[in-house]
Write a protein that holds these residues in place. Structure first.
Motif, PDB file in Angstrom:
ATOM      1  N   LEU A 194      93.078  64.855  40.545  1.00 17.16           N
ATOM      2  CA  LEU A 194      93.019  64.105  41.804  1.00 17.16           C
ATOM      3  C   LEU A 194      93.561  64.956  42.933  1.00 17.16           C
ATOM      4  O   LEU A 194      94.654  65.526  42.814  1.00 17.16           O
ATOM      5  N   ASP A 195      92.821  65.054  44.044  1.00 17.22           N
ATOM      6  CA  ASP A 195      93.351  65.769  45.191  1.00 17.22           C
ATOM      7  C   ASP A 195      94.197  64.818  46.039  1.00 17.22           C
ATOM      8  O   ASP A 195      94.290  63.621  45.761  1.00 17.22           O
ATOM      9  N   GLN A 196      94.814  65.363  47.090  1.00 18.28           N
ATOM     10  CA  GLN A 196      95.738  64.565  47.874  1.00 18.28           C
ATOM     11  C   GLN A 196      95.061  63.359  48.527  1.00 18.28           C
ATOM     12  O   GLN A 196      95.620  62.264  48.579  1.00 18.28           O
ATOM     13  N   LYS A 197      93.848  63.526  49.008  1.00 16.97           N
ATOM     14  CA  LYS A 197      93.131  62.415  49.631  1.00 16.97           C
ATOM     15  C   LYS A 197      92.879  61.302  48.622  1.00 16.97           C
ATOM     16  O   LYS A 197      93.035  60.114  48.929  1.00 16.97           O
ATOM     17  N   GLU A 198      92.474  61.668  47.413  1.00 18.44           N
ATOM     18  CA  GLU A 198      92.223  60.655  46.383  1.00 18.44           C
ATOM     19  C   GLU A 198      93.494  59.902  46.020  1.00 18.44           C
ATOM     20  O   GLU A 198      93.471  58.701  45.750  1.00 18.44           O
ATOM     21  N   LEU A 199      94.619  60.609  46.042  1.00 17.48           N
ATOM     22  CA  LEU A 199      95.892  59.968  45.717  1.00 17.48           C
ATOM     23  C   LEU A 199      96.316  58.970  46.794  1.00 17.48           C
ATOM     24  O   LEU A 199      97.022  58.006  46.517  1.00 17.48           O
ATOM     25  N   THR A 200      95.899  59.206  48.027  1.00 16.06           N
ATOM     26  CA  THR A 200      96.246  58.260  49.095  1.00 16.06           C
ATOM     27  C   THR A 200      95.347  57.025  49.077  1.00 16.06           C
ATOM     28  O   THR A 200      95.662  56.032  49.735  1.00 16.06           O
ATOM     29  N   MET A 201      94.252  57.101  48.355  1.00 13.44           N
ATOM     30  CA  MET A 201      93.288  55.995  48.326  1.00 13.44           C
ATOM     31  C   MET A 201      93.047  55.538  46.891  1.00 13.44           C
ATOM     32  O   MET A 201      91.911  55.342  46.458  1.00 13.44           O
ATOM     33  N   LEU A 202      94.124  55.332  46.148  1.00 18.60           N
ATOM     34  CA  LEU A 202      93.997  54.885  44.766  1.00 18.60           C
ATOM     35  C   LEU A 202      93.274  53.546  44.706  1.00 18.60           C
ATOM     36  O   LEU A 202      93.508  52.665  45.542  1.00 18.60           O
ATOM     37  N   PRO A 203      92.375  53.353  43.747  1.00 17.95           N
ATOM     38  CA  PRO A 203      91.685  52.062  43.622  1.00 17.95           C
ATOM     39  C   PRO A 203      92.685  50.914  43.507  1.00 17.95           C
ATOM     40  O   PRO A 203      93.663  51.002  42.777  1.00 17.95           O
ATOM     41  N   GLY A 204      92.441  49.846  44.260  1.00 13.49           N
ATOM     42  CA  GLY A 204      93.334  48.701  44.240  1.00 13.49           C
ATOM     43  C   GLY A 204      94.364  48.709  45.333  1.00 13.49           C
ATOM     44  O   GLY A 204      95.109  47.738  45.501  1.00 13.49           O
ATOM     45  N   ARG A 205      94.424  49.799  46.122  1.00 12.32           N
ATOM     46  CA  ARG A 205      95.367  49.860  47.227  1.00 12.32           C
ATOM     47  C   ARG A 205      94.945  48.857  48.302  1.00 12.32           C
ATOM     48  O   ARG A 205      93.783  48.636  48.564  1.00 12.32           O
ATOM     49  N   GLY A 206      95.914  48.253  48.954  1.00 12.03           N
ATOM     50  CA  GLY A 206      95.625  47.336  50.046  1.00 12.03           C
ATOM     51  C   GLY A 206      94.979  46.048  49.559  1.00 12.03           C
ATOM     52  O   GLY A 206      95.164  45.620  48.419  1.00 12.03           O
ATOM     53  N   PHE A 207      94.217  45.419  50.440  1.00  7.36           N
ATOM     54  CA  PHE A 207      93.479  44.208  50.113  1.00  7.36           C
ATOM     55  C   PHE A 207      91.985  44.540  50.200  1.00  7.36           C
ATOM     56  O   PHE A 207      91.557  45.194  51.150  1.00  7.36           O
ATOM     57  N   PRO A 208      91.178  44.090  49.244  1.00  8.78           N
ATOM     58  CA  PRO A 208      89.736  44.374  49.322  1.00  8.78           C
ATOM     59  C   PRO A 208      89.136  43.786  50.592  1.00  8.78           C
ATOM     60  O   PRO A 208      89.469  42.674  50.993  1.00  8.78           O
ATOM     61  N   LYS A 209      88.248  44.538  51.204  1.00  7.49           N
ATOM     62  CA  LYS A 209      87.623  44.092  52.443  1.00  7.49           C
ATOM     63  C   LYS A 209      86.617  42.992  52.146  1.00  7.49           C
ATOM     64  O   LYS A 209      85.702  43.154  51.338  1.00  7.49           O
TER      65      LYS A 209
END
Length: 355
Positions: A194-209
């Motif tokens: 995983l690169d740094q960008k992928e780590l900042t956008m892990l699946p399940g982060r936040g609330f689904p749109k």
């Protein structure tokens, strides 16, 4: 014209931003389309938190997160707990889990026009969502919650990639920064996948749109949804329920709920959260339209004032509330009076403290 320079994932960014481009600094929680068959992080069980000083910090962070009321009148000014919005002790995917948030900071936020560390993001939660007072930089609550957040994400990554051994310990200073930085220590097995960008956008982060509703959201329809699906837990007056004089099911509006600066006062943010996570234990039971309508109903009630208020509701609304919300507007519940004009106090002292 303001110019900002910041580094994330080892890349230097230069941003020229005019005041007109930043009319609303009330940043909302991230929302992205929900991925089908997404693989969510599975942090280790709490029983595996190690003994010793570092483990004590992690355990303290968990305790403060699920029982934030122990900080009432020190840093918390309402009857909410962090876990009310970040469910399953901050571990539930699609409920803004701590393991996703930790890897997203440091990050630039319009809310205060600067690059925020994870510590500063938590301070904002106390100020707005908890209608309280931000703990001092480096204080025990901030270190503890950061340690708990770090432990969740690191143990989850280690589990996902089959890395054995204890979660590496970090100093308080490093814990408070967050994981979105080039010098953040990660196992090579993780960085090779995983690169740094992928780590900042892990699946399940936040609330689904959530998709837009077919009809414009309606406070009136939302009241019917609330009565049918929400009042059992939050009461017909939206004030929730207490057990042994401690809030067990949280108030959704009024003097003991989140204030007009919290992200959840946005109708779209609340709709995203409600659709995915409510009713409690029976999520994804409402239709898209119902989620939007009940989010509007909840947020069409008066609540504590926006901490950025300087004495003029219209000015505060124009500067910070150019989004889907009711601050500075009338609602069918509130009558002709603008919401915010009779807002409740910021960081009030609890009745228990007065006794």
């Amino acid at each position: 014209m303001k110019r900002y320079y910041f580094s994330a994932a080892g890349v230097l960014f230069s941003m020229s931003i005019s005041a007109a481009e930043l009319p609303d600094r009330q940043a909302q929680l991230p929302s992205v389309a929900k991925e089908a068959n997404a693989q969510y992080l599975m942090p280790s069980p709490l029983s595996s938190i190690p003994k010793g000083e570092f483990g004590d910090k992690v355990r303290k962070g968990y305790q403060l997160f699920v029982n934030s009321q122990q900080m009432r009148d020190t840093y918390v000014g309402n009857e909410l707990n962090c876990v009310n919005c970040h469910m399953n002790a901050g571990n539930k995917a699609n409920a803004s889990p701590l393991w996703g948030a930790y890897m997203a900071y440091p990050a630039y936020r319009k809310k205060n026009d600067k690059v925020n560390s994870f510590e500063e993001r938590i301070q904002g939660c106390f100020t707005y969502s908890m209608n309280g007072k931000a703990p001092e930089s480096g204080s025990e609550p901030l270190v503890a919650i950061s340690a708990y957040s770090y432990w969740l994400v690191m143990s989850g990554l280690m589990n996902q990639f089959g890395i054995t051994g204890p979660v590496p310990e970090m100093t308080d200073v490093e814990l408070l920064k967050g994981g979105n930085r080039e010098d953040f220590p990660l196992p090579e097995t993780v960085t090779s996948k995983l690169d740094q960008k992928e780590l900042t956008m892990l699946p399940g982060r936040g609330f689904p749109k959530l998709a837009k509703p077919e009809l414009a959201y309606s406070v009136e329809r939302g009241e019917a949804v609330y009565q049918a699906h929400c009042q059992t837990c939050h009461a017909d007056d939206g004030q929730g329920y207490k057990m042994a004089n401690v809030s067990a099911l949280p108030p959704l509006w009024g003097p003991q709920s989140y204030n007009w600066g919290a992200g959840m006062h946005r109708v779209n943010t609340a709709a995203n959260f409600i659709y995915e996570n409510m009713p409690l234990g029976k999520s994804i039971q409402l239709t898209v339209q119902q989620a939007w309508d009940v989010a509007a109903f909840v947020n069409a009630h008066e609540r504590p004032q926006d901490p950025r208020y300087k004495g003029n509701v219209a000015e505060t609304q124009a500067k910070y509330h150019q989004h889907e919300g009711f601050y500075g507007k009338p609602s069918s519940i509130n009558g002709p009076e603008l919401l915010g004009a009779n807002a409740y106090p910021i960081f009030p002292v609890s009745k228990q403290s007065k006794q």
